[in-house]
Design an enzyme around this catalytic site. Sequence first.
Site, mmCIF file in Angstrom:
data_model
loop_
_atom_site.group_PDB
_atom_site.id
_atom_site.type_symbol
_atom_site.label_atom_id
_atom_site.label_comp_id
_atom_site.label_asym_id
_atom_site.label_seq_id
_atom_site.Cartn_x
_atom_site.Cartn_y
_atom_site.Cartn_z
ATOM 1 N N SER A 48 0.798 -1.233 0.000
ATOM 2 C CA SER A 48 0.000 0.000 0.000
ATOM 3 C C SER A 48 0.828 1.280 0.000
ATOM 4 O O SER A 48 0.268 2.376 0.115
ATOM 5 C CB SER A 48 -0.945 0.006 1.201
ATOM 6 N N THR A 84 -1.229 3.107 3.690
ATOM 7 C CA THR A 84 -0.650 4.424 3.960
ATOM 8 C C THR A 84 0.261 4.382 5.180
ATOM 9 O O THR A 84 -0.079 3.790 6.188
ATOM 10 C CB THR A 84 -1.759 5.476 4.270
ATOM 11 N N THR A 129 1.491 7.046 0.218
ATOM 12 C CA THR A 129 0.649 5.881 -0.083
ATOM 13 C C THR A 129 0.611 5.597 -1.585
ATOM 14 O O THR A 129 0.873 6.497 -2.398
ATOM 15 C CB THR A 129 -0.802 6.143 0.398
ATOM 16 N N ARG A 162 -7.673 8.570 -9.612
ATOM 17 C CA ARG A 162 -8.175 8.830 -8.257
ATOM 18 C C ARG A 162 -7.021 9.299 -7.358
ATOM 19 O O ARG A 162 -5.937 8.719 -7.345
ATOM 20 C CB ARG A 162 -8.811 7.560 -7.693
ATOM 21 N N THR A 196 -4.959 7.626 8.169
ATOM 22 C CA THR A 196 -4.856 6.468 7.284
ATOM 23 C C THR A 196 -6.273 5.963 7.029
ATOM 24 O O THR A 196 -7.193 6.277 7.789
ATOM 25 C CB THR A 196 -3.992 5.369 7.939
ATOM 26 N N GLY A 197 -6.431 5.188 5.978
ATOM 27 C CA GLY A 197 -7.754 4.634 5.703
ATOM 28 C C GLY A 197 -8.375 5.233 4.461
ATOM 29 O O GLY A 197 -7.672 5.766 3.601
#
Length: 327
Positions: A85, A187, A205, A215, A238-239
Amino acid sequence: MRRRKFLEWAALSSFLGFSNKSWATSPSLGQEECKKWEKPLVISTWNHGMDANAAAWELLSKGGKALDAVEKGVMVTESDPTNRSVGIGGTPDRDGHVTLDACIMNEEGDCGSVAFLEDIENPIAVARMVMEKTPHVMLAGKGAQLFALQNGFERKDLLIPETKAAWEKWKKTSNYETPVNIENHDTIGMIALDQAGDFSGACTTSGLAYKMHGRVGDSPIIGASLFVDNEVGAACATGVGEMVIRIVGSHLIVELMRQGYSPEKACKKAIERIMAKHKSVEGQQVGFLAIDRKGRHGGYSIYNGFNYALRTPERNEMVETKYMKKW
Ligand code: GLY
């Protein structure tokens, strides 16, 4: 009248021995609290943060600057081909391109970022160069890549055989539909407080796995994935980036700490804000981390399973955060 108040405060500050420029704007911090600071201090998201913290610690423990520490720290994760990631070995978008987002911010409020960057192993170093060598904050896509190549970065294919094979397999069953949060981890966000009492942060990330081409998530957006205010502290995220962007999460957390919330409570408030502003957060993870001027640190997430790596003169360990929901 205002001038008299200022002079009174300046005299009091000098009597108390405040020498750090940022303390002068934090009159609520007494000398005793300042003595309790465990400095230096670095925290970063997820298990991969342990190795990243080790690199940051090399600098911080010798009196190095937080800015250098966070850059060198997250570069370890970017250059790790086993990490799916971040950086090389990151999962590509649904068209097979590994596209990278990163940002960095220092104690002066200077910041730099890159978005939708391809074929460069260490986007965080490019983000720092954007901050230091250009009048801009953000460069994206081909322009960011050209800037990197012109400044000595090498072109490198970031799609490795393992991620190429996984993408080929995904294409067979996915109907080209991009999943929302396939990994439950992504990330690296890192924030640090150095021996001089200065904060910096970095975030980097490869974004959501099999995202739409083009994106861009929260990671290159100053205020969303990362914010530093030397008077108050620092926060990172993060996420699922879309959710973090909608509430400008890291900036919100720093402002909440300014109002007196502890790092953990400020992170919790930001998670509550995400939950209040979205019809559903089902299956979507977001985690926040923060450090305040007292050297306190904490985090909070939507779902269980979020953790952070902590390094201080006394501690080198993973910390589980509190959360709102169970998977
Ligand atoms: N938080 C990383 C991303 O959404 O791209």
